[in-house]
Design a protein around this motif. Structure first.
Motif, PDB file in Angstrom:
ATOM      1  N   UNK A   1     -25.364  26.891   5.448  1.00 20.01           N
ATOM      2  CA  UNK A   1     -23.956  27.148   5.740  1.00 20.01           C
ATOM      3  C   UNK A   1     -23.759  28.029   6.967  1.00 20.01           C
ATOM      4  N   UNK A   2     -24.823  28.620   7.484  1.00 20.92           N
ATOM      5  CA  UNK A   2     -24.715  29.542   8.613  1.00 20.92           C
ATOM      6  C   UNK A   2     -24.411  28.794   9.902  1.00 20.92           C
ATOM      7  N   UNK A   3     -23.618  29.429  10.754  1.00 21.42           N
ATOM      8  CA  UNK A   3     -23.242  28.847  12.053  1.00 21.42           C
ATOM      9  C   UNK A   3     -24.190  29.256  13.164  1.00 21.42           C
ATOM     10  N   UNK A   4     -25.044  30.200  12.914  1.00 21.70           N
ATOM     11  CA  UNK A   4     -25.923  30.770  13.920  1.00 21.70           C
ATOM     12  C   UNK A   4     -27.366  30.366  13.637  1.00 21.70           C
ATOM     13  N   UNK A   5     -28.251  30.678  14.570  1.00 22.19           N
ATOM     14  CA  UNK A   5     -29.670  30.400  14.389  1.00 22.19           C
ATOM     15  C   UNK A   5     -30.212  31.214  13.219  1.00 22.19           C
ATOM     16  N   UNK A   6     -30.902  30.565  12.309  1.00 26.32           N
ATOM     17  CA  UNK A   6     -31.414  31.224  11.108  1.00 26.32           C
ATOM     18  C   UNK A   6     -32.920  31.444  11.164  1.00 26.32           C
ATOM     19  N   UNK A   7     -33.490  31.420  12.356  1.00 25.16           N
ATOM     20  CA  UNK A   7     -34.941  31.531  12.502  1.00 25.16           C
ATOM     21  C   UNK A   7     -35.489  32.824  11.900  1.00 25.16           C
ATOM     22  N   UNK A   8     -34.864  33.972  12.196  1.00 24.21           N
ATOM     23  CA  UNK A   8     -35.347  35.257  11.691  1.00 24.21           C
ATOM     24  C   UNK A   8     -35.274  35.298  10.174  1.00 24.21           C
ATOM     25  N   UNK A   9     -34.183  34.844   9.619  1.00 25.24           N
ATOM     26  CA  UNK A   9     -34.039  34.843   8.160  1.00 25.24           C
ATOM     27  C   UNK A   9     -35.051  33.893   7.524  1.00 25.24           C
ATOM     28  N   UNK A  10     -35.262  32.737   8.142  1.00 25.75           N
ATOM     29  CA  UNK A  10     -36.236  31.792   7.597  1.00 25.75           C
ATOM     30  C   UNK A  10     -37.645  32.339   7.663  1.00 25.75           C
ATOM     31  N   UNK A  11     -37.991  32.963   8.774  1.00 20.79           N
ATOM     32  CA  UNK A  11     -39.331  33.510   8.942  1.00 20.79           C
ATOM     33  C   UNK A  11     -39.589  34.636   7.942  1.00 20.79           C
ATOM     34  N   UNK A  12     -38.610  35.514   7.785  1.00 24.06           N
ATOM     35  CA  UNK A  12     -38.761  36.628   6.863  1.00 24.06           C
ATOM     36  C   UNK A  12     -38.786  36.163   5.416  1.00 24.06           C
ATOM     37  N   UNK A  13     -38.027  35.149   5.111  1.00 22.41           N
ATOM     38  CA  UNK A  13     -37.901  34.661   3.734  1.00 22.41           C
ATOM     39  C   UNK A  13     -38.887  33.555   3.409  1.00 22.41           C
ATOM     40  N   UNK A  14     -39.908  33.367   4.218  1.00 19.75           N
ATOM     41  CA  UNK A  14     -40.825  32.254   4.041  1.00 19.75           C
ATOM     42  C   UNK A  14     -41.462  32.250   2.656  1.00 19.75           C
ATOM     43  N   UNK A  15     -41.856  33.394   2.152  1.00 20.81           N
ATOM     44  CA  UNK A  15     -42.466  33.453   0.827  1.00 20.81           C
ATOM     45  C   UNK A  15     -41.469  33.043  -0.248  1.00 20.81           C
ATOM     46  N   UNK A  16     -40.225  33.425  -0.093  1.00 23.15           N
ATOM     47  CA  UNK A  16     -39.216  33.061  -1.083  1.00 23.15           C
ATOM     48  C   UNK A  16     -38.936  31.569  -1.056  1.00 23.15           C
ATOM     49  N   UNK A  17     -39.042  30.976   0.125  1.00 27.58           N
ATOM     50  CA  UNK A  17     -38.747  29.552   0.259  1.00 27.58           C
ATOM     51  C   UNK A  17     -39.941  28.671  -0.082  1.00 27.58           C
ATOM     52  N   UNK A  18     -41.126  29.243  -0.172  1.00 30.23           N
ATOM     53  CA  UNK A  18     -42.325  28.429  -0.387  1.00 30.23           C
ATOM     54  C   UNK A  18     -42.287  27.696  -1.724  1.00 30.23           C
ATOM     55  N   UNK A  19     -41.624  28.239  -2.702  1.00 28.78           N
ATOM     56  CA  UNK A  19     -41.565  27.605  -4.000  1.00 28.78           C
ATOM     57  C   UNK A  19     -40.627  26.416  -4.063  1.00 28.78           C
ATOM     58  N   UNK A  20     -39.783  26.243  -3.059  1.00 30.33           N
ATOM     59  CA  UNK A  20     -38.810  25.164  -3.051  1.00 30.33           C
ATOM     60  C   UNK A  20     -39.313  24.027  -2.162  1.00 30.33           C
ATOM     61  N   UNK A  21     -40.186  23.213  -2.687  1.00 29.99           N
ATOM     62  CA  UNK A  21     -40.802  22.170  -1.875  1.00 29.99           C
ATOM     63  C   UNK A  21     -39.827  21.058  -1.530  1.00 29.99           C
ATOM     64  N   UNK A  22     -38.775  20.883  -2.326  1.00 30.31           N
ATOM     65  CA  UNK A  22     -37.841  19.790  -2.034  1.00 30.31           C
ATOM     66  C   UNK A  22     -36.793  20.193  -1.016  1.00 30.31           C
TER      67      UNK A  22
END
Length: 132
Positions: free
Chosen positions: A107-128
């Protein structure tokens, strides 16, 4: 979440979504840290049974407990800050009853690279979930 599941309300406020994300990650991280502390406790009991009471004194147990809660709070605070400092525009609707990182980031309008990089461990469990 309970109101959503019972069919009474299908909306959540911005602050409600942020607090849901914070507490979800806070409690999840605390659980992981507590498992680590429990593993260390068992290690000390099995490998050093005669020195166990010295190794796992009341002070050490209290320190590890405080470190667990503080580390979890820092982890959840950083994730929540990085996710909700982004500007959101367009339809702020998610097709889910749960506010989590993979649901909110698109939903973000801006680049989410920093948030994605920092949250990589949290996102690793969501393979879909695919983050672009």
């Amino acid at each position: 979440m309970m109101l959503y599941l019972t069919g009474h309300s299908h909306t959540i406020s911005y602050q409600g979504c942020a607090s849901q994300l914070f507490f979800y990650h806070f409690l999840g991280c605390a659980q992981c840290f507590l498992y680590t502390v429990m593993a260390y406790d068992r290690f000390a009991a099995i490998c050093h049974p005669l020195r166990y009471t010295v190794i796992m004194s009341s002070r050490v147990c209290a320190s590890m407990t405080v470190a667990t809660w503080m580390g979890s709070c820092v982890h959840a605070s950083v994730l929540t800050f990085l996710i909700f400092k982004l500007p959101y525009c367009g339809p702020n609707e998610v097709d889910n009853f749960f506010c989590d990182i993979p649901v909110v980031l698109p939903l973000a309008c801006e680049d989410t690279y920093l948030a994605q990089t920092t949250c990589l461990q949290s996102l690793a469990g969501f393979s879909s979930t695919s983050i672009e």
